[in-house]
Design a protein around this motif. Sequence first.
Motif, short mmCIF file in Angstrom:
data_model
loop_
_atom_site.label_atom_id
_atom_site.label_comp_id
_atom_site.label_asym_id
_atom_site.label_seq_id
_atom_site.Cartn_x
_atom_site.Cartn_y
_atom_site.Cartn_z
N THR A 1 -11.39 -124.19 -38.69
CA THR A 1 -11.92 -122.83 -38.72
C THR A 1 -13.43 -122.82 -38.55
OG1 THR A 1 -10.10 -122.13 -40.17
CG2 THR A 1 -12.04 -120.70 -40.07
N LEU A 2 -14.12 -123.73 -39.21
CA LEU A 2 -15.58 -123.79 -39.08
C LEU A 2 -16.00 -124.16 -37.67
CD1 LEU A 2 -16.58 -125.46 -42.47
CD2 LEU A 2 -16.92 -123.07 -41.78
N GLU A 3 -15.23 -125.04 -37.01
CA GLU A 3 -15.54 -125.38 -35.62
C GLU A 3 -15.44 -124.16 -34.72
OE1 GLU A 3 -13.80 -128.03 -31.88
OE2 GLU A 3 -13.23 -128.58 -33.93
N ILE A 4 -14.36 -123.40 -34.87
CA ILE A 4 -14.18 -122.21 -34.03
C ILE A 4 -15.20 -121.14 -34.38
CG2 ILE A 4 -12.55 -120.43 -33.28
CD1 ILE A 4 -11.99 -123.36 -32.35
N LEU A 5 -15.52 -121.00 -35.65
CA LEU A 5 -16.55 -120.03 -36.05
C LEU A 5 -17.90 -120.39 -35.45
CD1 LEU A 5 -15.87 -119.21 -39.82
CD2 LEU A 5 -15.89 -117.61 -37.89
N GLY A 6 -18.21 -121.68 -35.36
CA GLY A 6 -19.45 -122.09 -34.73
C GLY A 6 -19.49 -121.70 -33.26
N ARG A 7 -18.38 -121.92 -32.56
CA ARG A 7 -18.31 -121.53 -31.15
C ARG A 7 -18.39 -120.02 -31.00
NH1 ARG A 7 -15.86 -125.58 -27.60
NH2 ARG A 7 -15.68 -127.54 -28.74
N PHE A 8 -17.73 -119.31 -31.90
CA PHE A 8 -17.78 -117.85 -31.86
C PHE A 8 -19.21 -117.34 -32.05
CE2 PHE A 8 -17.91 -113.91 -34.36
CZ PHE A 8 -17.27 -113.03 -33.49
N THR A 9 -19.92 -117.95 -32.99
CA THR A 9 -21.30 -117.54 -33.25
C THR A 9 -22.18 -117.75 -32.02
OG1 THR A 9 -21.03 -118.09 -35.60
CG2 THR A 9 -23.28 -117.89 -34.78
N GLU A 10 -21.99 -118.87 -31.32
CA GLU A 10 -22.75 -119.13 -30.10
C GLU A 10 -22.49 -118.07 -29.05
OE1 GLU A 10 -21.66 -123.03 -28.90
OE2 GLU A 10 -22.60 -124.04 -30.60
N GLU A 11 -21.21 -117.71 -28.88
CA GLU A 11 -20.86 -116.67 -27.90
C GLU A 11 -21.45 -115.33 -28.31
OE1 GLU A 11 -18.37 -117.10 -25.01
OE2 GLU A 11 -19.41 -118.99 -25.35
N LEU A 12 -21.40 -115.04 -29.60
CA LEU A 12 -21.93 -113.77 -30.09
C LEU A 12 -23.43 -113.67 -29.87
CD1 LEU A 12 -20.97 -111.20 -31.56
CD2 LEU A 12 -21.54 -112.33 -33.72
N PHE A 13 -24.13 -114.77 -30.09
CA PHE A 13 -25.58 -114.77 -29.84
C PHE A 13 -25.87 -114.53 -28.36
CE2 PHE A 13 -26.59 -117.51 -33.79
CZ PHE A 13 -26.81 -116.36 -34.54
N ALA A 14 -25.05 -115.12 -27.47
CA ALA A 14 -25.25 -114.93 -26.04
C ALA A 14 -25.06 -113.46 -25.65
CB ALA A 14 -24.30 -115.82 -25.25
N LEU A 15 -24.05 -112.82 -26.22
CA LEU A 15 -23.81 -111.40 -25.93
C LEU A 15 -24.90 -110.53 -26.55
CD1 LEU A 15 -19.94 -111.20 -26.43
CD2 LEU A 15 -21.20 -111.26 -24.28
N GLN A 16 -25.36 -110.92 -27.73
CA GLN A 16 -26.44 -110.19 -28.38
C GLN A 16 -27.70 -110.21 -27.50
OE1 GLN A 16 -27.30 -111.78 -32.24
NE2 GLN A 16 -28.95 -110.35 -32.68
N ARG A 17 -27.99 -111.37 -26.93
CA ARG A 17 -29.16 -111.49 -26.06
C ARG A 17 -28.98 -110.66 -24.79
NH1 ARG A 17 -31.49 -114.35 -21.92
NH2 ARG A 17 -33.67 -114.96 -22.26
N ALA A 18 -27.76 -110.68 -24.23
CA ALA A 18 -27.50 -109.90 -23.02
C ALA A 18 -27.71 -108.40 -23.28
CB ALA A 18 -26.08 -110.16 -22.53
N ILE A 19 -27.27 -107.93 -24.44
CA ILE A 19 -27.47 -106.53 -24.78
C ILE A 19 -28.95 -106.23 -24.93
CG2 ILE A 19 -27.05 -104.78 -26.57
CD1 ILE A 19 -24.34 -106.19 -27.07
N ARG A 20 -29.67 -107.11 -25.64
CA ARG A 20 -31.10 -106.89 -25.86
C ARG A 20 -31.87 -106.88 -24.54
NH1 ARG A 20 -31.87 -110.70 -29.22
NH2 ARG A 20 -31.84 -109.43 -31.11
N MET A 21 -31.47 -107.78 -23.60
CA MET A 21 -32.18 -107.90 -22.33
C MET A 21 -31.66 -106.94 -21.27
SD MET A 21 -34.34 -110.18 -23.16
CE MET A 21 -35.09 -110.53 -21.56
N GLY A 22 -30.65 -106.16 -21.60
CA GLY A 22 -30.10 -105.22 -20.63
C GLY A 22 -29.36 -105.92 -19.49
N ASP A 23 -28.77 -107.06 -19.76
CA ASP A 23 -28.09 -107.85 -18.72
C ASP A 23 -26.65 -107.35 -18.56
OD1 ASP A 23 -27.07 -109.72 -17.00
OD2 ASP A 23 -27.91 -111.46 -18.05
#
Length: 240
Positions: free
Chosen positions: A180-202
Amino acid sequence: DLIVLAVPVGAMDQVMRDIAPHLAPGTTVTDVGSVKQAVIEAVVPHLPEGIPFVPAHPLAGTEHSGPRSGFAGLFDNKWCILVPGEAPRDAVDRLAELWRGMGSNVDEMDADHHDLVLAVTSHTPHLIAYTMVGVADDLRRVTDSEVIKYSAAGFRDFTRIAASDPTMWRDVFLTNKDATLEILGRFTEELFALQRAIRMGDGDLLHDYFTRTRTIRRGIIEAGQDTDAPDFGRVKVAKR
């Protein structure tokens, strides 16, 4: 002939200790827990000699629990995963035949792989659902009445998952911690990428990402594991 351990995974050890002295020769023991490696470690040390253990996990059910939540078609076209391990082949085959007789498709995995797969398909989604409902509860600028009144499909479906039995899910996360912690780590990475895309208007990245992930949903429908009907693809079962 068959003992099915259908208790929260944290209770498997004590239940097995209690019943082990009373198992008749030739009995097969199985379970329906959502985690497999921890259940094997809890059950196997207490098995009398000559009593096989065939771990199993039927991937079926709803957010409701208890005997009254069952219904005749519960396992129809759902998967049941068996973890044969060291069990005799004839015991594994008999259990597979039982699950097929109840309408299930049967597959086999080793315990570690099962726990990783379920961390992706079940355990982490439940944790995210619990978290999102918790966020809504903590966001004081949004009142309880607004959360209930304006629960469109997304939040409504989160609350459905988050209504699952808390004891069962507490034990799942504590016993499948590493996966579960492994998948949560991967999920967090994906979430940060989407967060950055939203912030940058990508918009291109967001559109491409959502298009790619949409195909997963279509694949689930094509595999017969859900439908594209409204109401979260679930048919309401009339109470008898």
